[in-house]
Design an enzyme around this catalytic site. Structure first.
Site, short mmCIF file in Angstrom:
data_model
loop_
_atom_site.label_atom_id
_atom_site.label_comp_id
_atom_site.label_asym_id
_atom_site.label_seq_id
_atom_site.Cartn_x
_atom_site.Cartn_y
_atom_site.Cartn_z
N ASP A 16 0.96 -0.95 -0.37
CA ASP A 16 -0.58 0.31 -0.31
C ASP A 16 0.49 0.89 0.08
O ASP A 16 1.80 1.48 -0.06
CB ASP A 16 -1.10 -0.28 1.45
CG ASP A 16 -0.63 0.17 2.20
OD1 ASP A 16 0.86 -0.19 2.12
OD2 ASP A 16 -1.08 -0.57 4.28
N GLN A 17 -0.15 2.38 0.09
CA GLN A 17 0.74 3.34 0.16
C GLN A 17 2.04 4.24 1.25
O GLN A 17 2.91 4.24 0.66
CB GLN A 17 -0.05 5.06 0.32
CG GLN A 17 0.37 6.23 0.04
CD GLN A 17 -0.12 7.06 0.20
OE1 GLN A 17 -1.11 7.23 -0.11
NE2 GLN A 17 -0.04 8.56 -0.49
#
Length: 141
Positions: A16-17
């Protein structure tokens, strides 16, 4: 107790980010482990589905301990935590090669007829699976 192991390398798309494995991907990895232990016991989800039987998840739990990151090699350990002829509970430990545990979890399943979603007893429909699960389950039950 039989413990099946599967190894995967974390792909960039699974992060993810924040640069760590997105939490839902661990559930996908649980499925990889579950499929592996079933195959290790000599059976196949695909054959069961061709027979008109499905095995839906009825409950799932995951406890996150330490993040996995892109490029890590992950070991998925899977075992049969509980089995009573009707319900199966699989146990999981997902960790890194160095022994760091990333996630532990459990998933509960039953088997149902595809057309009606009515539950069946595994011990009656699949006596060979029943015998294999009885032999492989956690002994402390």
């Amino acid at each position: 107790m039989l413990i099946s192991t599967s190894e995967i390398k974390v792909r960039y798309a699974e992060t993810d980010q924040m640069g760590v494995v997105y939490h839902a991907n661990y559930l996908v990895w649980f499925e990889i482990g579950r499929t592996e232990i079933i195959e290790h016991l000599g059976f196949s989800y695909a054959e069961m589905e061709r027979d008109g039987i499905l095995s839906p998840v009825t409950d799932i739990q995951a406890s996150y301990k330490s993040p996995a990151r892109y490029g890590d090699t992950i070991i998925i350990k899977t075992w049969i935590e509980h089995y009573d002829g009707f319900r199966i509970v699989y146990g999981y430990e997902v960790g890194k090669q160095d022994g760091t545990v990333c996630v532990t979890g459990l998933s509960s399943h039953i088997c149902v007829k595809k057309e009606t979603f009515r539950p069946i007893r595994i011990e009656k429909k699949y006596p060979d699976w029943h015998a294999a699960y009885e032999g492989a389950k956690k002994k402390s039950e």
